[in-house]
Design a protein around this motif. Structure first.
Motif, PDB file in Angstrom:
ATOM      1  N   MET A 134       0.849  -1.197   0.000  1.00  0.00           N
ATOM      2  CA  MET A 134       0.000   0.000   0.000  1.00  0.00           C
ATOM      3  C   MET A 134       0.881   1.241   0.000  1.00  0.00           C
ATOM      4  N   LYS A 135       0.677   2.115  -0.976  1.00  0.00           N
ATOM      5  CA  LYS A 135       1.448   3.352  -1.084  1.00  0.00           C
ATOM      6  C   LYS A 135       0.482   4.532  -1.010  1.00  0.00           C
ATOM      7  N   ILE A 136       0.737   5.411  -0.017  1.00  0.00           N
ATOM      8  CA  ILE A 136      -0.188   6.498   0.290  1.00  0.00           C
ATOM      9  C   ILE A 136       0.554   7.826   0.250  1.00  0.00           C
ATOM     10  N   LEU A 137      -0.081   8.852  -0.328  1.00  0.00           N
ATOM     11  CA  LEU A 137       0.472  10.204  -0.335  1.00  0.00           C
ATOM     12  C   LEU A 137      -0.543  11.149   0.299  1.00  0.00           C
ATOM     13  N   VAL A 138      -0.089  11.934   1.288  1.00  0.00           N
ATOM     14  CA  VAL A 138      -0.909  12.959   1.918  1.00  0.00           C
ATOM     15  C   VAL A 138      -0.454  14.318   1.399  1.00  0.00           C
ATOM     16  N   ILE A 139      -1.376  15.106   0.881  1.00  0.00           N
ATOM     17  CA  ILE A 139      -1.049  16.439   0.349  1.00  0.00           C
ATOM     18  C   ILE A 139      -1.626  17.501   1.274  1.00  0.00           C
ATOM     19  N   ARG A 140      -0.766  18.407   1.776  1.00  0.00           N
ATOM     20  CA  ARG A 140      -1.222  19.577   2.547  1.00  0.00           C
ATOM     21  C   ARG A 140      -0.284  20.722   2.225  1.00  0.00           C
ATOM     22  N   ARG A 141      -0.768  21.726   1.495  1.00  0.00           N
ATOM     23  CA  ARG A 141       0.117  22.716   0.878  1.00  0.00           C
ATOM     24  C   ARG A 141       0.004  24.106   1.474  1.00  0.00           C
ATOM     25  N   ASP A 142      -0.721  24.264   2.601  1.00  0.00           N
ATOM     26  CA  ASP A 142      -0.981  25.616   3.074  1.00  0.00           C
ATOM     27  C   ASP A 142      -0.102  25.990   4.262  1.00  0.00           C
ATOM     28  N   ASN A 143      -0.651  26.559   5.330  1.00  0.00           N
ATOM     29  CA  ASN A 143       0.154  27.192   6.369  1.00  0.00           C
ATOM     30  C   ASN A 143       0.676  26.218   7.412  1.00  0.00           C
ATOM     31  N   ILE A 144       1.538  26.736   8.274  1.00  0.00           N
ATOM     32  CA  ILE A 144       2.204  25.914   9.288  1.00  0.00           C
ATOM     33  C   ILE A 144       1.189  25.249  10.218  1.00  0.00           C
ATOM     34  N   GLY A 145       0.288  26.053  10.796  1.00  0.00           N
ATOM     35  CA  GLY A 145      -0.684  25.500  11.728  1.00  0.00           C
ATOM     36  C   GLY A 145      -1.585  24.467  11.090  1.00  0.00           C
ATOM     37  N   ASP A 146      -1.957  24.675   9.831  1.00  0.00           N
ATOM     38  CA  ASP A 146      -2.810  23.721   9.127  1.00  0.00           C
ATOM     39  C   ASP A 146      -2.125  22.353   9.027  1.00  0.00           C
ATOM     40  N   LEU A 147      -0.837  22.373   8.709  1.00  0.00           N
ATOM     41  CA  LEU A 147      -0.108  21.106   8.592  1.00  0.00           C
ATOM     42  C   LEU A 147       0.062  20.436   9.950  1.00  0.00           C
ATOM     43  N   VAL A 148       0.333  21.227  11.002  1.00  0.00           N
ATOM     44  CA  VAL A 148       0.429  20.644  12.341  1.00  0.00           C
ATOM     45  C   VAL A 148      -0.879  19.934  12.687  1.00  0.00           C
ATOM     46  N   CYS A 149      -2.014  20.559  12.361  1.00  0.00           N
ATOM     47  CA  CYS A 149      -3.322  19.982  12.672  1.00  0.00           C
ATOM     48  C   CYS A 149      -3.650  18.763  11.815  1.00  0.00           C
ATOM     49  N   THR A 150      -2.841  18.486  10.806  1.00  0.00           N
ATOM     50  CA  THR A 150      -3.035  17.319   9.948  1.00  0.00           C
ATOM     51  C   THR A 150      -2.253  16.108  10.452  1.00  0.00           C
ATOM     52  N   THR A 151      -1.335  16.302  11.385  1.00  0.00           N
ATOM     53  CA  THR A 151      -0.523  15.163  11.843  1.00  0.00           C
ATOM     54  C   THR A 151      -1.348  14.048  12.492  1.00  0.00           C
ATOM     55  N   PRO A 152      -2.499  14.323  13.168  1.00  0.00           N
ATOM     56  CA  PRO A 152      -3.300  13.188  13.651  1.00  0.00           C
ATOM     57  C   PRO A 152      -3.837  12.306  12.523  1.00  0.00           C
ATOM     58  N   LEU A 153      -4.156  12.904  11.373  1.00  0.00           N
ATOM     59  CA  LEU A 153      -4.590  12.109  10.221  1.00  0.00           C
ATOM     60  C   LEU A 153      -3.475  11.177   9.764  1.00  0.00           C
ATOM     61  N   ILE A 154      -2.248  11.700   9.704  1.00  0.00           N
ATOM     62  CA  ILE A 154      -1.113  10.868   9.293  1.00  0.00           C
ATOM     63  C   ILE A 154      -0.913   9.722  10.275  1.00  0.00           C
ATOM     64  N   SER A 155      -1.019  10.012  11.563  1.00  0.00           N
ATOM     65  CA  SER A 155      -0.870   8.959  12.582  1.00  0.00           C
ATOM     66  C   SER A 155      -1.967   7.913  12.444  1.00  0.00           C
ATOM     67  N   ALA A 156      -3.201   8.359  12.138  1.00  0.00           N
ATOM     68  CA  ALA A 156      -4.309   7.414  11.978  1.00  0.00           C
ATOM     69  C   ALA A 156      -4.080   6.491  10.783  1.00  0.00           C
ATOM     70  N   LEU A 157      -3.550   7.034   9.691  1.00  0.00           N
ATOM     71  CA  LEU A 157      -3.217   6.190   8.538  1.00  0.00           C
ATOM     72  C   LEU A 157      -2.168   5.151   8.904  1.00  0.00           C
ATOM     73  N   ARG A 158      -1.182   5.556   9.668  1.00  0.00           N
ATOM     74  CA  ARG A 158      -0.125   4.622  10.062  1.00  0.00           C
ATOM     75  C   ARG A 158      -0.682   3.510  10.961  1.00  0.00           C
ATOM     76  N   ARG A 159      -1.567   3.868  11.893  1.00  0.00           N
ATOM     77  CA  ARG A 159      -2.160   2.833  12.752  1.00  0.00           C
ATOM     78  C   ARG A 159      -3.021   1.872  11.933  1.00  0.00           C
ATOM     79  N   HIS A 160      -3.717   2.403  10.946  1.00  0.00           N
ATOM     80  CA  HIS A 160      -4.615   1.563  10.142  1.00  0.00           C
ATOM     81  C   HIS A 160      -3.835   0.659   9.199  1.00  0.00           C
ATOM     82  N   TRP A 161      -2.754   1.182   8.635  1.00  0.00           N
ATOM     83  CA  TRP A 161      -1.915   0.403   7.717  1.00  0.00           C
ATOM     84  C   TRP A 161      -0.461   0.458   8.202  1.00  0.00           C
ATOM     85  N   PRO A 162      -0.123  -0.330   9.213  1.00  0.00           N
ATOM     86  CA  PRO A 162       1.230  -0.228   9.797  1.00  0.00           C
ATOM     87  C   PRO A 162       2.357  -0.552   8.818  1.00  0.00           C
TER      88      PRO A 162
END
Length: 332
Positions: A1-29
Motif C-alpha cells: 500500500m502506497k499512500i500520499l498525503v497532500i497539505r500545501r498551506d500554512n504551518i498551523g494547518d499542517l500541524v493539525c493534519t498530523t493526527p490524520l497521518i498517525s491514523a493512517l499509520r495505525r490503520h496500515w502499519p
C-alpha cells in the motif's frame, strides 16, 4: 500500500493534519506513507515517525529575491513526474473544503483512489476533526489523536535558558507576533504580564517573534517590537530567541514549560510539542483553531480585537491554566 498525503498551506494547518497521518499509520502499519507539502511548512514533519518520506515544493510567492518563477515551476514539474512514477494507491488531499489546486496536484501525480473534501463535508469542529473526516470512507472514524511534532535535538540543546532565580522557576515562552492586526497584543502588556508572573513565582522567559523589519514588503517582522520588549524587561531573566527558520522556532518552544501567544502557527507548534498554552484570539474562531490535545485557556474579547484583553485578564487565564495542570497531576 502506497499512500500520499497532500497539505500545501500554512504551518498551523499542517500541524493539525498530523493526527490524520498517525491514523493512517495505525490503520496500515506496513504501508509506505509519504507527504507532499511546501518548503514553508515542511519542517513541521521533520522526524515524524509515521512518514517514510516528505516531499516539498517551493511556491512562487516563497521564492528568494531574484529567483525565477519559471525555474520554480520546472522544479515542481520534475517533482510531480518523480511522484507519478511511484504509482500511489491512495492520495489524501488533507485540506477541508474544496481545493481545486491541490486536487489538480493529486490528479497529475495519479492514484487508484483520491480522497478530497467537498464543500458540504468540511463544516464544524476543530481543524483536526474536519481533516479526519476524509478517512471515514476508509473505515477510519475516530477522534483525532494528539498532534505530532519533533524538535531537532541539537537545535534544542543550543537554546540558552535564562537563569532560574528560584528552584524550578518555570520557563514561559512569549510569542508576540501575529499575521492579523486584530491578533496583536500590545508589547507594553507583554512586559507588564512578564513582570507580574515573575513577581508571583520567579518565572523566566524566552521571547519569540517573526524576525525582520515591519516595513519589509514580503515578510514584515517584529524586530522593533521585540527590542522594545527586551528594553522593558531588562530587569527580568529574559532571553530573546531570534528564529530565522521554522526549525529554530520549534526547538526554542520545545524548551518552554508554558507558552503565551496569539492564535497562529506558533500556537499550533507549541501544541504539537505538548505545551500548555494561554492564547489570544481576535477575529478568528477558537472552535476551529484552539490548541488541540493540550491544556489551554482562550481569551477572546467581544470586540474580536485582542487589544481589549487586559493584563489582569491574561493573569487570570494563567492562574486557571496552572490550576488545571495541578488538578491533572493530582488525578494522575
Amino acid at each position: 500500500m502506497k499512500i500520499l498525503v497532500i497539505r500545501r498551506d500554512n504551518i498551523g494547518d499542517l500541524v493539525c493534519t498530523t493526527p490524520l497521518i498517525s491514523a493512517l499509520r495505525r490503520h496500515w502499519p506496513d504501508a509506505r506513507i509519504e507527504a507532499l507539502v511546501n518548503s514553508y511548512n515542511a519542517p513541521v514533519l521533520a522526524g515524524n515517525p509515521d512518514l517514510d518520506a516528505v516531499h516539498a515544493y517551493r511556491k512562487a510567492k516563497h521564492r528568494e529575491a531574484g529567483a525565477s518563477k519559471v525555474a520554480i515551476w520546472m522544479e515542481t514539474l520534475g517533482l510531480i513526474i518523480r511522484l507519478r512514477k511511484t504509482r500511489f494507491d491512495l492520495i489524501v488531499v488533507a485540506t477541508p473544503g474544496p481545493q481545486p489546486g491541490a486536487v489538480k496536484f493529486a490528479r497529475w501525480i495519479g492514484a487508484r483512489t483520491i480522497l478530497a473534501h467537498s464543500a458540504a463535508d468540511s463544516d464544524g469542529g476543530h481543524e483536526s476533526e474536519r481533516v479526519m473526516r476524509l478517512l471515514h470512507p476508509l473505515g477510519i472514524d475516530k477522534t483525532p489523536g494528539p498532534l505530532t511534532l519533533h524538535a531537532d535535538p541539537a537545535l534544542a540543546r543550543a537554546v540558552t535558558l535564562p537563569p532560574a532565580p528560584i528552584p524550578d522557576a518555570p520557563v514561559i515562552g512569549l510569542h508576540i507576533s501575529a499575521r492579523k492586526p486584530s491578533q496583536r497584543w500590545p508589547v507594553e502588556r507583554f512586559a507588564d504580564l512578564a513582570h507580574a508572573l515573575h513577581r508571583r513565582d520567579g518565572s523566566r522567559f524566552l521571547l519569540f517573534w517573526s524576525p525582520g523589519d515591519e516595513d519589509h514588503p514580503q515578510h514584515p517582522g517584529d524586530d522593533r517590537k521585540a527590542e522594545r520588549l527586551l528594553e522593558s524587561c531588562i530587569d527580568l531573566p529574559f532571553i530573546a530567541c531570534r528564529t530565522h527558520r521554522l526549525e529554530e522556532l520549534i526547538a526554542g518552544l520545545s524548551r518552554c514549560d508554558r507558552v503565551i501567544c496569539s492564535d497562529g502557527g506558533a500556537m499550533h507548534v507549541a501544541a504539537g510539542l505538548g505545551k500548555p498554552i494561554v492564547c489570544f484570539f481576535g477575529n478568528s474562531g477558537p472552535e476551529r483553531w484552539h490548541p488541540w490535545g493540550v491544556p489551554y485557556e482562550v481569551l477572546q474579547p467581544a470586540s474580536l480585537d485582542v487589544v481589549d484583553i487586559s493584563v489582569d485578564d491574561a493573569m487570570a487565564a494563567c492562574r486557571r491554566l496552572e490550576q488545571r495542570l495541578t488538578s491533572d497531576q493530582t488525578r494522575r
